[in-house]
Design a protein around this motif. Structure first.
Motif, PDB file in Angstrom:
ATOM      1  N   UNK A   1      14.051 -12.731  -4.587  1.00  0.00           N
ATOM      2  CA  UNK A   1      13.831 -12.273  -5.955  1.00  0.00           C
ATOM      3  C   UNK A   1      14.643 -11.008  -6.238  1.00  0.00           C
ATOM      4  N   UNK A   2      15.195 -10.845  -7.441  1.00  0.00           N
ATOM      5  CA  UNK A   2      15.881  -9.591  -7.791  1.00  0.00           C
ATOM      6  C   UNK A   2      14.961  -8.399  -7.602  1.00  0.00           C
ATOM      7  N   UNK A   3      15.539  -7.286  -7.156  1.00  0.00           N
ATOM      8  CA  UNK A   3      14.744  -6.106  -6.824  1.00  0.00           C
ATOM      9  C   UNK A   3      13.895  -5.624  -7.986  1.00  0.00           C
ATOM     10  N   UNK A   4      14.399  -5.754  -9.210  1.00  0.00           N
ATOM     11  CA  UNK A   4      13.664  -5.240 -10.364  1.00  0.00           C
ATOM     12  C   UNK A   4      12.356  -6.003 -10.568  1.00  0.00           C
ATOM     13  N   UNK A   5      12.233  -7.218 -10.017  1.00  0.00           N
ATOM     14  CA  UNK A   5      11.017  -8.009 -10.179  1.00  0.00           C
ATOM     15  C   UNK A   5       9.990  -7.738  -9.090  1.00  0.00           C
ATOM     16  N   UNK A   6      10.317  -6.902  -8.111  1.00  0.00           N
ATOM     17  CA  UNK A   6       9.392  -6.644  -7.015  1.00  0.00           C
ATOM     18  C   UNK A   6       8.257  -5.723  -7.442  1.00  0.00           C
ATOM     19  N   UNK A   7       8.492  -4.910  -8.453  1.00  0.00           N
ATOM     20  CA  UNK A   7       7.489  -3.924  -8.850  1.00  0.00           C
ATOM     21  C   UNK A   7       6.516  -4.524  -9.831  1.00  0.00           C
TER      22      UNK A   7
ATOM     23  N   UNK B   1      -7.148   9.588 -14.295  1.00  0.00           N
ATOM     24  CA  UNK B   1      -7.480  10.170 -13.002  1.00  0.00           C
ATOM     25  C   UNK B   1      -7.681   9.068 -11.964  1.00  0.00           C
ATOM     26  N   UNK B   2      -7.089   9.256 -10.788  1.00  0.00           N
ATOM     27  CA  UNK B   2      -7.217   8.280  -9.707  1.00  0.00           C
ATOM     28  C   UNK B   2      -7.687   8.996  -8.444  1.00  0.00           C
ATOM     29  N   UNK B   3      -8.390   8.253  -7.622  1.00  0.00           N
ATOM     30  CA  UNK B   3      -8.879   8.787  -6.348  1.00  0.00           C
ATOM     31  C   UNK B   3      -8.186   8.029  -5.227  1.00  0.00           C
ATOM     32  N   UNK B   4      -7.074   8.569  -4.753  1.00  0.00           N
ATOM     33  CA  UNK B   4      -6.265   7.906  -3.741  1.00  0.00           C
ATOM     34  C   UNK B   4      -6.643   8.470  -2.373  1.00  0.00           C
ATOM     35  N   UNK B   5      -7.229   7.622  -1.555  1.00  0.00           N
ATOM     36  CA  UNK B   5      -7.696   8.071  -0.243  1.00  0.00           C
ATOM     37  C   UNK B   5      -6.954   7.412   0.913  1.00  0.00           C
ATOM     38  N   UNK B   6      -5.990   6.560   0.590  1.00  0.00           N
ATOM     39  CA  UNK B   6      -5.227   5.881   1.641  1.00  0.00           C
ATOM     40  C   UNK B   6      -3.906   5.414   1.062  1.00  0.00           C
ATOM     41  N   UNK B   7      -2.897   5.178   1.919  1.00  0.00           N
ATOM     42  CA  UNK B   7      -1.628   4.620   1.429  1.00  0.00           C
ATOM     43  C   UNK B   7      -1.814   3.290   0.698  1.00  0.00           C
ATOM     44  N   UNK B   8      -2.755   2.477   1.141  1.00  0.00           N
ATOM     45  CA  UNK B   8      -2.989   1.200   0.473  1.00  0.00           C
ATOM     46  C   UNK B   8      -3.381   1.413  -0.983  1.00  0.00           C
ATOM     47  N   UNK B   9      -4.259   2.385  -1.226  1.00  0.00           N
ATOM     48  CA  UNK B   9      -4.659   2.674  -2.605  1.00  0.00           C
ATOM     49  C   UNK B   9      -3.496   3.253  -3.398  1.00  0.00           C
ATOM     50  N   UNK B  10      -2.622   4.024  -2.744  1.00  0.00           N
ATOM     51  CA  UNK B  10      -1.442   4.550  -3.432  1.00  0.00           C
ATOM     52  C   UNK B  10      -0.519   3.405  -3.845  1.00  0.00           C
ATOM     53  N   UNK B  11      -0.314   2.455  -2.947  1.00  0.00           N
ATOM     54  CA  UNK B  11       0.536   1.298  -3.262  1.00  0.00           C
ATOM     55  C   UNK B  11      -0.048   0.523  -4.437  1.00  0.00           C
TER      56      UNK B  11
ATOM     57  N   UNK C   1       2.618   3.549  -6.229  1.00  0.00           N
ATOM     58  CA  UNK C   1       3.239   4.691  -5.551  1.00  0.00           C
ATOM     59  C   UNK C   1       3.630   4.265  -4.140  1.00  0.00           C
ATOM     60  N   UNK C   2       4.860   4.543  -3.770  1.00  0.00           N
ATOM     61  CA  UNK C   2       5.281   4.290  -2.390  1.00  0.00           C
ATOM     62  C   UNK C   2       6.016   5.507  -1.869  1.00  0.00           C
ATOM     63  N   UNK C   3       6.239   5.544  -0.576  1.00  0.00           N
ATOM     64  CA  UNK C   3       6.794   6.742   0.048  1.00  0.00           C
ATOM     65  C   UNK C   3       7.772   6.349   1.148  1.00  0.00           C
ATOM     66  N   UNK C   4       8.943   6.991   1.155  1.00  0.00           N
ATOM     67  CA  UNK C   4       9.903   6.864   2.253  1.00  0.00           C
ATOM     68  C   UNK C   4       9.787   8.148   3.071  1.00  0.00           C
ATOM     69  N   UNK C   5       9.172   8.099   4.257  1.00  0.00           N
ATOM     70  CA  UNK C   5       8.907   9.331   5.015  1.00  0.00           C
ATOM     71  C   UNK C   5      10.163   9.935   5.601  1.00  0.00           C
ATOM     72  N   UNK C   6      10.081  11.207   5.946  1.00  0.00           N
ATOM     73  CA  UNK C   6      11.216  11.911   6.539  1.00  0.00           C
ATOM     74  C   UNK C   6      11.579  11.308   7.888  1.00  0.00           C
ATOM     75  N   UNK C   7      10.581  11.016   8.710  1.00  0.00           N
ATOM     76  CA  UNK C   7      10.803  10.435  10.018  1.00  0.00           C
ATOM     77  C   UNK C   7      10.624   8.925   9.919  1.00  0.00           C
ATOM     78  N   UNK C   8      11.701   8.234   9.526  1.00  0.00           N
ATOM     79  CA  UNK C   8      11.594   6.815   9.193  1.00  0.00           C
ATOM     80  C   UNK C   8      11.408   5.931  10.423  1.00  0.00           C
ATOM     81  N   UNK C   9      11.967   6.343  11.559  1.00  0.00           N
ATOM     82  CA  UNK C   9      11.884   5.484  12.745  1.00  0.00           C
ATOM     83  C   UNK C   9      10.452   5.338  13.242  1.00  0.00           C
TER      84      UNK C   9
END
Length: 383
Positions: A377-383, A316-326, A330-338
């Protein structure tokens, strides 16, 4: 008759060729799909036609006459209008204001009533049931898309370019848009339809052109091709692509969901439960307003939970902000990217590394060398 005929068109940027001799023929009164992978040259081609870019070689003919446009305004004066994926409406203005905002015959002074009277026939023609004085930001995305088309019609457009028009629309809005496209076609308006949704091409388009690596690799009537043939044209034959069509078999198995929602409630959601197992792609489907975006916002900490539980790897996690999600991976690509996903005044480098500043900072100062190391760095190493 050909509305547009492009012959051996070439365009490069900073010495890198993007279009390497593209041919493209758009017949008057047809809906013509333009498809290809990202980077194939679709946007560059239509921006050349629209006068946004100037070509390095080749010829463009409009209704049989050679043309050279040095600005989109010149293309508009000849009857070419472009409806971009990122709409160019002013949210705080009315529907009528937006329709006639850039109209070439717009006088310095014109009453709201006159704008409304001129806008209403265009709205009726498109079947758009909104008042001319309605503020645009209060409209749905599908309604805003039709307002953009009304803008094009107000400029007496004979050719309309639709750039990914269904990317953010619900099924009902897509159906409404297709009805409008058919109506425009019946009135003799010619449409270039850019999309990644190949099934839409078979449904709404008369012809298709496929670009790959800056070349035209397929140009035919939709009745003479298939989705499989379009895919092969986009990717090349099997010997030319390294894409693996079969998923690799692994021995790893897990009964523990990577992500789980248990009876999650927010101000907009009621008892949402779902599981995402490692390696799965889970789709969220529903009509506009059904809660798809709200579920993602709850997972990403943008919306507080009133009850329920979110688990990551069974804990169980208590995510209260995008920073805590990251921090939880967890990351998110929003619908309105601009407006929500990018800082447009920053470089690509800064935008890509923005979520990783804590890893490349020393005492709140960005370590540029560390950032460049991450960049390489190769993308697979970013996570």
């Amino acid at each position: 008759m050909d509305a547009i005929k492009v012959t051996a068109i070439k365009k490069g940027f900073d010495g890198t060729p993007v279009l390497k001799g593209v041919d493209f023929t758009l017949k008057q009164g047809e809906v013509h799909a333009l498809v290809g992978q990202n980077g194939a040259g679709k946007s560059t081609l239509v921006k050349l036609i629209n006068g946004f870019h100037q070509r390095d070689g080749g010829e463009v003919c409009l209704f049989g006459e050679p043309v050279t446009f040095t600005s989109p305004k010149q293309a508009q004066e000849k009857g070419i209008a472009m409806v971009y994926q990122d709409l160019s409406l002013v949210p705080a203005l009315s529907v009528a204001d937006n329709i006639f905002l850039s109209h070439r015959s717009q006088g310095a002074m014109i009453s709201n009533r006159k704008r409304g009277l001129k806008a209403q026939p265009l709205l009726d023609m498109l079947g758009l049931d909104v008042a001319p004085d309605q503020i645009v930001e209060k409209l749905s995305l599908g309604e805003q898309q039709l307002v953009e088309i009304a803008k094009a019609l107000a400029m007496d457009a004979k050719i309309i370019v639709l750039d990914e028009p269904t990317a953010s629309l619900s099924n009902n809005e897509i159906n409404d848009l297709f009805k409008v496209i058919n109506k425009l076609k019946q009135q003799g308006i010619t449409i270039i339809y850019i999309t990644h949704y190949l099934a839409d091409i078979m449904r709404i388009c008369d012809a298709v052109t496929v670009l790959r690596d800056g070349y035209t690799v397929l140009e035919c009537a939709t009745s003479d091709t298939s989705i499989d043939q379009m895919v092969e044209a986009m990717l090349g034959n099997k010997r030319d692509t390294q894409i693996r069509w079969q998923r690799e078999v692994t021995n790893e198995t897990s009964d523990v969901p990577l992500l789980e929602l248990r009876n999650v409630c927010t101000s907009s959601l009621q008892d949402i439960s779902l599981k995402v197992m490692p390696g799965q792609v889970v789709g969220l489907a529903g009509l506009l307003g059904s809660g798809r975006t709200e579920i993602l916002e709850a997972i990403y900490g943008l919306t507080p939970l009133s009850s329920g539980e979110v688990l990551v790897n069974g804990k169980s996690v208590n995510i209260r902000s995008p920073r805590q999600a990251i921090e939880q991976g967890i990351n998110m690509v929003p619908e309105e990217r601009r407006s929500q996903g990018l800082v447009l005044d920053f470089s690509v480098f800064d935008n890509v590394l923005m979520a990783s500043f804590d890893r490349i900072a020393q005492s709140n100062v960005i370590d540029t060398q560390a950032g460049e190391a991450w960049w390489r760095m190769p993308l697979k190493n970013w996570v």
